[in-house]
Design a protein around this motif. Structure first.
Motif, PDB file in Angstrom:
ATOM      1  N   LEU A 140     -24.997   3.703  15.559  1.00  0.00           N
ATOM      2  CA  LEU A 140     -24.519   4.088  16.887  1.00  0.00           C
ATOM      3  C   LEU A 140     -23.953   2.887  17.637  1.00  0.00           C
ATOM      4  CD1 LEU A 140     -27.404   6.518  17.927  1.00  0.00           C
ATOM      5  CD2 LEU A 140     -25.097   7.122  17.170  1.00  0.00           C
ATOM      6  N   GLY A 141     -24.528   1.706  17.374  1.00  0.00           N
ATOM      7  CA  GLY A 141     -24.061   0.508  18.050  1.00  0.00           C
ATOM      8  C   GLY A 141     -22.638   0.132  17.690  1.00  0.00           C
ATOM      9  N   LEU A 142     -22.178   0.558  16.521  1.00  0.00           N
ATOM     10  CA  LEU A 142     -20.801   0.275  16.135  1.00  0.00           C
ATOM     11  C   LEU A 142     -19.807   0.895  17.111  1.00  0.00           C
ATOM     12  CD1 LEU A 142     -21.007   0.756  12.255  1.00  0.00           C
ATOM     13  CD2 LEU A 142     -20.842  -1.393  13.510  1.00  0.00           C
ATOM     14  N   TYR A 143     -20.213   2.015  17.720  1.00  0.00           N
ATOM     15  CA  TYR A 143     -19.321   2.671  18.668  1.00  0.00           C
ATOM     16  C   TYR A 143     -19.295   1.959  20.025  1.00  0.00           C
ATOM     17  CZ  TYR A 143     -19.626   6.371  15.184  1.00  0.00           C
ATOM     18  OH  TYR A 143     -19.582   7.075  14.003  1.00  0.00           O
ATOM     19  N   LEU A 144     -20.135   0.944  20.197  1.00  0.00           N
ATOM     20  CA  LEU A 144     -20.130   0.168  21.433  1.00  0.00           C
ATOM     21  C   LEU A 144     -19.286  -1.098  21.304  1.00  0.00           C
ATOM     22  CD1 LEU A 144     -23.891   0.470  22.461  1.00  0.00           C
ATOM     23  CD2 LEU A 144     -21.950   1.846  23.231  1.00  0.00           C
ATOM     24  N   LEU A 145     -18.613  -1.257  20.179  1.00  0.00           N
ATOM     25  CA  LEU A 145     -17.725  -2.405  20.008  1.00  0.00           C
ATOM     26  C   LEU A 145     -16.681  -2.523  21.116  1.00  0.00           C
ATOM     27  CD1 LEU A 145     -17.125  -2.436  16.150  1.00  0.00           C
ATOM     28  CD2 LEU A 145     -18.428  -4.076  17.488  1.00  0.00           C
ATOM     29  N   PRO A 146     -16.191  -1.406  21.690  1.00  0.00           N
ATOM     30  CA  PRO A 146     -15.233  -1.552  22.794  1.00  0.00           C
ATOM     31  C   PRO A 146     -15.773  -2.368  23.967  1.00  0.00           C
ATOM     32  CG  PRO A 146     -15.152   0.676  21.943  1.00  0.00           C
ATOM     33  CD  PRO A 146     -16.300  -0.002  21.244  1.00  0.00           C
ATOM     34  N   ILE A 147     -17.105  -2.369  24.163  1.00  0.00           N
ATOM     35  CA  ILE A 147     -17.677  -3.176  25.243  1.00  0.00           C
ATOM     36  C   ILE A 147     -17.404  -4.655  24.996  1.00  0.00           C
ATOM     37  CG2 ILE A 147     -19.904  -4.042  26.090  1.00  0.00           C
ATOM     38  CD1 ILE A 147     -19.050  -1.636  27.553  1.00  0.00           C
ATOM     39  N   GLN A 148     -17.553  -5.083  23.765  1.00  0.00           N
ATOM     40  CA  GLN A 148     -17.299  -6.483  23.443  1.00  0.00           C
ATOM     41  C   GLN A 148     -15.829  -6.833  23.696  1.00  0.00           C
ATOM     42  OE1 GLN A 148     -18.933  -7.768  19.635  1.00  0.00           O
ATOM     43  NE2 GLN A 148     -20.284  -5.988  19.583  1.00  0.00           N
ATOM     44  N   VAL A 149     -14.942  -5.981  23.227  1.00  0.00           N
ATOM     45  CA  VAL A 149     -13.515  -6.234  23.418  1.00  0.00           C
ATOM     46  C   VAL A 149     -13.172  -6.226  24.906  1.00  0.00           C
ATOM     47  CG1 VAL A 149     -11.194  -5.370  22.920  1.00  0.00           C
ATOM     48  CG2 VAL A 149     -12.972  -5.240  21.174  1.00  0.00           C
ATOM     49  N   TYR A 150     -13.737  -5.271  25.626  1.00  0.00           N
ATOM     50  CA  TYR A 150     -13.417  -5.105  27.046  1.00  0.00           C
ATOM     51  C   TYR A 150     -13.880  -6.305  27.867  1.00  0.00           C
ATOM     52  CZ  TYR A 150     -13.156  -2.865  31.633  1.00  0.00           C
ATOM     53  OH  TYR A 150     -12.853  -2.563  32.944  1.00  0.00           O
ATOM     54  N   VAL A 151     -15.126  -6.717  27.682  1.00  0.00           N
ATOM     55  CA  VAL A 151     -15.684  -7.791  28.512  1.00  0.00           C
ATOM     56  C   VAL A 151     -15.074  -9.139  28.161  1.00  0.00           C
ATOM     57  CG1 VAL A 151     -17.790  -9.066  29.087  1.00  0.00           C
ATOM     58  CG2 VAL A 151     -17.828  -6.558  28.956  1.00  0.00           C
ATOM     59  N   TRP A 152     -15.030  -9.459  26.874  1.00  0.00           N
ATOM     60  CA  TRP A 152     -14.537 -10.792  26.504  1.00  0.00           C
ATOM     61  C   TRP A 152     -13.053 -10.956  26.789  1.00  0.00           C
ATOM     62  CZ3 TRP A 152     -18.700 -12.898  26.985  1.00  0.00           C
ATOM     63  CH2 TRP A 152     -19.861 -12.627  26.239  1.00  0.00           C
ATOM     64  N   SER A 153     -12.316  -9.858  26.808  1.00  0.00           N
ATOM     65  CA  SER A 153     -10.885  -9.973  27.117  1.00  0.00           C
ATOM     66  C   SER A 153     -10.649 -10.321  28.583  1.00  0.00           C
ATOM     67  CB  SER A 153     -10.163  -8.668  26.768  1.00  0.00           C
ATOM     68  OG  SER A 153     -10.635  -7.601  27.576  1.00  0.00           O
TER      69      SER A 153
END
Length: 204
Positions: A140-153
């Motif tokens: 399920l955590g794989l679907y939270l990858l957008p959080i990493q992209v969103y915040v670090w960008s």
């Protein structure tokens, strides 16, 4: 995961029907994608209540039927154990925590959509649950990858905190951490022999 990234774009544009269709399509690749469907209904405009009922009903039925199967397969009688799950959970939780802590410090033009807050909250909860069901939470955590992209960008647009070249240093640090994670995985992962040498249609 790629379909979910695409679906999020539709959700941010308030094209919820397209979001639901893409998530259902993603669930054909992995059943856990069905648990992303509630994101499409939080929140839903009141003037679309009829569409909400018509769309939500099959979604609820699917989740009701799938939950016992997934719970049994990944938690109760699961033969799987993901050693890297806690690390990946931390990689979701850290940007999620930063987002929630500093959500009120953004300029108006950089306000965060509600779905991002829900995903950030899920990233925090994942840290507590990953120790009890490593594979389930890892999936399920794989679907939270957008959080990493969103915040670090957002780092290149971070406000000046008085540190010279802060934006460059922070961006380089994040890139270095991800490079180190990839190198460690390639060199020391338990199943690295399944991936190395990497093969695709261009090389074989």
């Amino acid at each position: 995961i790629g379909l979910f990234f695409w679906a999020l774009r539709f959700l941010l544009d308030d094209r919820r029907a397209c979001f639901v269709i893409l998530v259902i399509l993603a669930s054909l690749f992995h059943k856990t994608a069905f648990f992303l469907l509630p994101l499409g209904f939080l929140p839903w405009p009141l003037y679309k209540a009829r569409l909400l009922i018509l769309t939500l009903f099959p979604v609820v039925l699917a989740i009701i039927f799938l939950t016992p199967y997934l719970f049994t397969s990944y938690i109760i009688s699961s033969p799987y154990h993901s050693d890297g799950a806690p690390i990946r959970a931390v990689m979701n939780a850290l940007p999620a925590l930063l987002l929630l802590l500093f959500r009120n410090h953004c300029r108006p033009e950089h306000s965060h959509p509600p779905v991002v807050h829900w995903m950030a909250l899920a990233g925090i909860i994942g840290i507590a649950l990953v120790w009890f069901a490593t594979t389930a939470i890892d999936r399920l955590g794989l679907y939270l990858l957008p959080i990493q992209v969103y915040v670090w960008s957002y780092l290149p647009f971070a406000p000046d905190i008085g540190v010279r070249h802060f934006r460059f240093i922070a961006t380089a640090l994040v890139a270095s951490i991800y490079a180190a994670a990839l190198i460690v995985w390639l060199l020391y992962a338990e199943h690295r022999e399944c991936w190395l040498p990497y093969q695709n249609l261009l090389l074989t």
